[in-house]
Design a protein around this motif. Sequence first.
Motif, mmCIF file in Angstrom:
data_model
loop_
_atom_site.group_PDB
_atom_site.id
_atom_site.type_symbol
_atom_site.label_atom_id
_atom_site.label_comp_id
_atom_site.label_asym_id
_atom_site.label_seq_id
_atom_site.Cartn_x
_atom_site.Cartn_y
_atom_site.Cartn_z
ATOM 1 N N VAL A 2 1.007 -1.271 0.234
ATOM 2 C CA VAL A 2 -0.065 0.000 0.014
ATOM 3 C C VAL A 2 0.805 1.301 0.027
ATOM 4 O O VAL A 2 1.894 1.202 0.700
ATOM 5 N N GLY A 3 0.600 1.976 -0.570
ATOM 6 C CA GLY A 3 1.595 3.489 -1.144
ATOM 7 C C GLY A 3 2.423 3.290 -1.867
ATOM 8 O O GLY A 3 3.141 4.321 -2.368
ATOM 9 N N MET A 4 2.927 2.226 -2.636
ATOM 10 C CA MET A 4 3.450 1.898 -3.807
ATOM 11 C C MET A 4 2.893 2.261 -5.094
ATOM 12 O O MET A 4 1.693 2.345 -5.444
ATOM 13 N N PHE A 5 3.757 2.715 -5.982
ATOM 14 C CA PHE A 5 3.141 2.900 -7.321
ATOM 15 C C PHE A 5 3.368 1.551 -8.133
ATOM 16 O O PHE A 5 4.072 0.732 -7.980
ATOM 17 N N ALA A 6 2.265 1.424 -9.131
ATOM 18 C CA ALA A 6 2.411 0.184 -9.723
ATOM 19 C C ALA A 6 1.976 0.540 -11.211
ATOM 20 O O ALA A 6 1.067 1.541 -11.515
ATOM 21 N N ILE A 7 2.322 -0.165 -12.396
ATOM 22 C CA ILE A 7 2.006 0.192 -13.831
ATOM 23 C C ILE A 7 1.174 -1.007 -14.194
ATOM 24 O O ILE A 7 1.797 -2.258 -13.974
ATOM 25 N N SER A 8 0.184 -0.917 -14.825
ATOM 26 C CA SER A 8 -0.586 -2.137 -15.314
ATOM 27 C C SER A 8 0.001 -2.684 -16.376
ATOM 28 O O SER A 8 0.651 -2.151 -17.499
ATOM 29 N N LYS A 9 0.400 -4.256 -16.471
ATOM 30 C CA LYS A 9 0.923 -5.005 -17.289
ATOM 31 C C LYS A 9 -0.086 -5.549 -18.341
ATOM 32 O O LYS A 9 0.529 -6.139 -19.434
ATOM 33 N N ALA A 10 -1.222 -5.519 -18.051
ATOM 34 C CA ALA A 10 -2.150 -6.211 -18.768
ATOM 35 C C ALA A 10 -3.734 -5.537 -18.708
ATOM 36 O O ALA A 10 -3.714 -4.842 -17.923
ATOM 37 N N GLY A 11 -4.337 -5.789 -19.859
ATOM 38 C CA GLY A 11 -5.642 -5.215 -19.799
ATOM 39 C C GLY A 11 -5.772 -4.007 -20.685
ATOM 40 O O GLY A 11 -4.767 -3.483 -21.250
ATOM 41 N N HIS A 12 -6.968 -3.281 -20.777
ATOM 42 C CA HIS A 12 -7.080 -2.125 -21.929
ATOM 43 C C HIS A 12 -6.457 -0.776 -21.057
ATOM 44 O O HIS A 12 -6.138 -0.055 -21.924
ATOM 45 N N ASP A 13 -5.856 -1.003 -19.866
ATOM 46 C CA ASP A 13 -5.054 0.208 -19.002
ATOM 47 C C ASP A 13 -3.678 -0.227 -19.267
ATOM 48 O O ASP A 13 -3.031 0.438 -18.328
ATOM 49 N N LYS A 14 -3.412 -1.006 -19.885
ATOM 50 C CA LYS A 14 -1.765 -1.653 -19.924
ATOM 51 C C LYS A 14 -0.705 0.098 -20.077
ATOM 52 O O LYS A 14 -1.040 0.698 -20.827
ATOM 53 N N GLY A 15 0.151 -0.171 -19.171
ATOM 54 C CA GLY A 15 0.962 1.108 -19.094
ATOM 55 C C GLY A 15 0.620 2.162 -18.474
ATOM 56 O O GLY A 15 1.586 3.137 -18.076
ATOM 57 N N ARG A 16 -0.659 2.088 -17.793
ATOM 58 C CA ARG A 16 -1.190 3.131 -16.950
ATOM 59 C C ARG A 16 -0.217 3.179 -15.399
ATOM 60 O O ARG A 16 -0.451 1.996 -14.835
ATOM 61 N N MET A 17 -0.170 4.054 -15.175
ATOM 62 C CA MET A 17 0.435 4.227 -13.503
ATOM 63 C C MET A 17 -0.767 4.454 -12.504
ATOM 64 O O MET A 17 -1.664 5.361 -12.856
ATOM 65 N N TYR A 18 -0.640 3.668 -11.506
ATOM 66 C CA TYR A 18 -1.688 3.873 -10.310
ATOM 67 C C TYR A 18 -0.800 3.935 -9.010
ATOM 68 O O TYR A 18 0.347 3.535 -9.069
ATOM 69 N N LEU A 19 -1.615 4.248 -8.087
ATOM 70 C CA LEU A 19 -1.210 4.137 -6.786
ATOM 71 C C LEU A 19 -1.914 2.989 -6.010
ATOM 72 O O LEU A 19 -3.238 2.985 -6.063
ATOM 73 N N ILE A 20 -1.184 2.054 -5.420
ATOM 74 C CA ILE A 20 -1.852 0.904 -4.768
ATOM 75 C C ILE A 20 -2.358 1.597 -3.161
ATOM 76 O O ILE A 20 -1.754 1.961 -2.506
ATOM 77 N N VAL A 21 -3.753 1.350 -3.211
ATOM 78 C CA VAL A 21 -4.664 1.854 -2.249
ATOM 79 C C VAL A 21 -5.006 0.883 -1.228
ATOM 80 O O VAL A 21 -5.640 0.985 -0.383
#
Length: 92
Positions: A2-21
Amino acid sequence: MVGMFAISKAGHDKGRMYLIVGEGENTVDLADGRIRTLENPKRKKKKHVQIVKKGLEEALAHKLLNGEILYNEEIKHAIRIRANKEVTHVEG
């Protein structure tokens, strides 16, 4: 995680950066502050995200873990700053 950044490796959002909540046994809850807000996070299997190892956002992680109020604007801002660091680091 929790609190780390992650990048989607699969799906329609591939390559998008998120924050793990949030985190489950095999899944993580992801928010970007825009489309996927804290109120409606994206749930993905852990194998479908790439953790950004140097991407812990300590202030946001502290708020999430302690149940403090976190705003979508804070997530958007943190992702924007992190994405700019990634681009600068790759180009430089």
